[in-house]
Design a protein around this motif. Sequence first.
Motif, mmCIF file in Angstrom:
data_model
loop_
_atom_site.group_PDB
_atom_site.id
_atom_site.type_symbol
_atom_site.label_atom_id
_atom_site.label_comp_id
_atom_site.label_asym_id
_atom_site.label_seq_id
_atom_site.Cartn_x
_atom_site.Cartn_y
_atom_site.Cartn_z
ATOM 1 N N UNK A 29 4.721 50.126 108.887
ATOM 2 C CA UNK A 29 5.081 49.867 107.105
ATOM 3 C C UNK A 29 5.811 50.541 106.601
ATOM 4 N N UNK A 30 6.733 50.579 105.288
ATOM 5 C CA UNK A 30 7.797 51.502 105.129
ATOM 6 C C UNK A 30 7.551 51.606 103.186
ATOM 7 N N UNK A 31 8.385 51.916 102.982
ATOM 8 C CA UNK A 31 8.577 52.402 101.498
ATOM 9 C C UNK A 31 8.858 51.131 100.250
ATOM 10 N N UNK A 32 9.657 50.869 101.677
ATOM 11 C CA UNK A 32 10.111 49.447 101.298
ATOM 12 C C UNK A 32 10.502 48.215 102.268
ATOM 13 N N UNK A 33 10.224 46.565 101.603
ATOM 14 C CA UNK A 33 10.618 45.714 102.813
ATOM 15 C C UNK A 33 12.563 45.529 103.139
ATOM 16 N N UNK A 34 12.427 46.144 102.920
ATOM 17 C CA UNK A 34 14.349 46.622 102.408
ATOM 18 C C UNK A 34 14.882 47.996 104.575
ATOM 19 N N UNK A 49 4.843 41.946 115.859
ATOM 20 C CA UNK A 49 4.885 42.883 115.311
ATOM 21 C C UNK A 49 5.858 42.417 114.075
ATOM 22 N N UNK A 50 5.595 43.398 113.082
ATOM 23 C CA UNK A 50 5.962 42.536 111.744
ATOM 24 C C UNK A 50 6.499 43.511 110.840
ATOM 25 N N UNK A 51 7.254 43.493 109.558
ATOM 26 C CA UNK A 51 7.698 45.283 109.140
ATOM 27 C C UNK A 51 6.990 44.623 107.388
ATOM 28 N N UNK A 52 6.561 45.597 107.000
ATOM 29 C CA UNK A 52 6.363 45.254 105.414
ATOM 30 C C UNK A 52 6.004 46.770 105.182
ATOM 31 N N UNK A 53 5.889 46.830 103.737
ATOM 32 C CA UNK A 53 5.755 48.493 103.024
ATOM 33 C C UNK A 53 4.327 49.020 103.737
ATOM 34 N N UNK A 54 4.170 49.524 103.087
ATOM 35 C CA UNK A 54 3.350 51.298 103.215
ATOM 36 C C UNK A 54 1.836 49.799 102.851
ATOM 37 N N UNK A 55 2.099 49.433 102.135
ATOM 38 C CA UNK A 55 0.450 48.502 101.476
ATOM 39 C C UNK A 55 0.389 47.658 102.641
ATOM 40 N N UNK A 56 1.293 46.787 102.342
ATOM 41 C CA UNK A 56 1.064 45.681 103.444
ATOM 42 C C UNK A 56 0.524 45.686 104.990
ATOM 43 N N UNK A 57 0.897 47.010 105.191
ATOM 44 C CA UNK A 57 0.453 47.564 107.279
ATOM 45 C C UNK A 57 -0.678 47.873 107.270
ATOM 46 N N UNK A 58 -1.647 48.475 105.548
ATOM 47 C CA UNK A 58 -2.840 49.443 105.610
ATOM 48 C C UNK A 58 -3.927 48.180 105.504
ATOM 49 N N UNK A 69 5.693 61.795 108.268
ATOM 50 C CA UNK A 69 5.164 63.950 108.205
ATOM 51 C C UNK A 69 4.310 63.855 107.266
ATOM 52 N N UNK A 70 3.692 65.138 108.047
ATOM 53 C CA UNK A 70 2.385 66.030 106.987
ATOM 54 C C UNK A 70 2.533 66.278 105.831
ATOM 55 N N UNK A 71 3.778 66.522 105.334
ATOM 56 C CA UNK A 71 3.948 67.023 104.168
ATOM 57 C C UNK A 71 4.180 66.248 102.957
ATOM 58 N N UNK A 72 3.668 64.936 103.540
ATOM 59 C CA UNK A 72 4.180 63.375 102.537
ATOM 60 C C UNK A 72 3.985 62.237 102.515
ATOM 61 N N UNK A 73 2.292 62.865 103.905
ATOM 62 C CA UNK A 73 1.419 62.412 103.902
ATOM 63 C C UNK A 73 0.537 61.608 102.970
ATOM 64 N N UNK A 74 0.107 62.025 101.916
ATOM 65 C CA UNK A 74 -0.776 61.663 101.454
ATOM 66 C C UNK A 74 0.009 61.011 100.149
ATOM 67 N N UNK A 75 1.288 61.275 100.145
ATOM 68 C CA UNK A 75 1.652 60.425 98.485
ATOM 69 C C UNK A 75 2.203 59.204 99.687
ATOM 70 N N UNK A 76 2.700 58.985 100.949
ATOM 71 C CA UNK A 76 2.635 58.094 101.549
ATOM 72 C C UNK A 76 1.873 57.099 101.495
ATOM 73 N N UNK A 81 -2.524 52.033 99.255
ATOM 74 C CA UNK A 81 -3.122 51.972 98.697
ATOM 75 C C UNK A 81 -4.812 52.183 98.959
ATOM 76 N N UNK A 82 -6.043 53.105 98.270
ATOM 77 C CA UNK A 82 -7.067 53.622 98.505
ATOM 78 C C UNK A 82 -8.137 52.544 99.038
ATOM 79 N N UNK A 83 -7.222 51.227 98.202
ATOM 80 C CA UNK A 83 -8.439 49.622 98.440
ATOM 81 C C UNK A 83 -8.059 49.117 100.121
#
Length: 218
Positions: A29-34, A49-58, A69-76, A81-83
């Motif tokens: 998962x990454x921030x965007x599909x591209x 193996x698949x690529x997706x957004x953070x939400x799709x991976x979770x 990186x630990x400094x951005x983990x909460x934002x990622x 998505x907590x759900x």
Amino acid sequence: MRFGIIGTGTVGRTLASKLVSLGHEVTLGSRSKDNTAANDWADRAGPYGHAGTFAEAAAFGEIVVNATSGTVSLHALELAGGEHLEGKTLIDVSNPLVFSPTGEVTLDPVNTDSVAERIQRAYPAARVVKALNTVTAAVMVDPGRVSGEHNLFIAGDDPEAKAQVRIVLEEFGWPAASIIDLGEVQAARGMEMMMPFWLRLMHHFGHTDFNYAIRSAG
């Protein structure tokens, strides 16, 4: 088993490749599909193996791995998505390294808190396990790169989640006896604080194929 990996850097891609090689299915998962790194990895990874957004991976993963990186983990993870994290084992591999303009390394948070604890507080329905943050990516998935017996540490509040993580680590090649359970998630503070020392060792040795070996009299 299905894994969702949050983060497309060296650690995320290394873990993803190892898991696919073991027959697991992975969404990176990454921030965007591209995201080029994620899409290139998925093209090479084959059908598992698949690529997706953070939400799709979770959402995809039965187990979720925070490899940001630990400094951005909460934002990622907020973007993930907590759900999508509820009830799942969440392996936190991150380190909160902060690099100054002069090259000095500090941690944020440090001493009285840790990234793993912050994740657990933010997502109480997730089952956070700190693991793998004290070795380089290549050694994470191939402990035989370092000769002799050496150790890996885990910490977390949920015994079943830690048992699940142990199974994954053993699949990576870590002998059961080499994995030291340090207890509750608060122990992640010490695990994260090992990293400035680890960086000093890296400069001393000139490479990253090393690890800690703990000896006990009892």
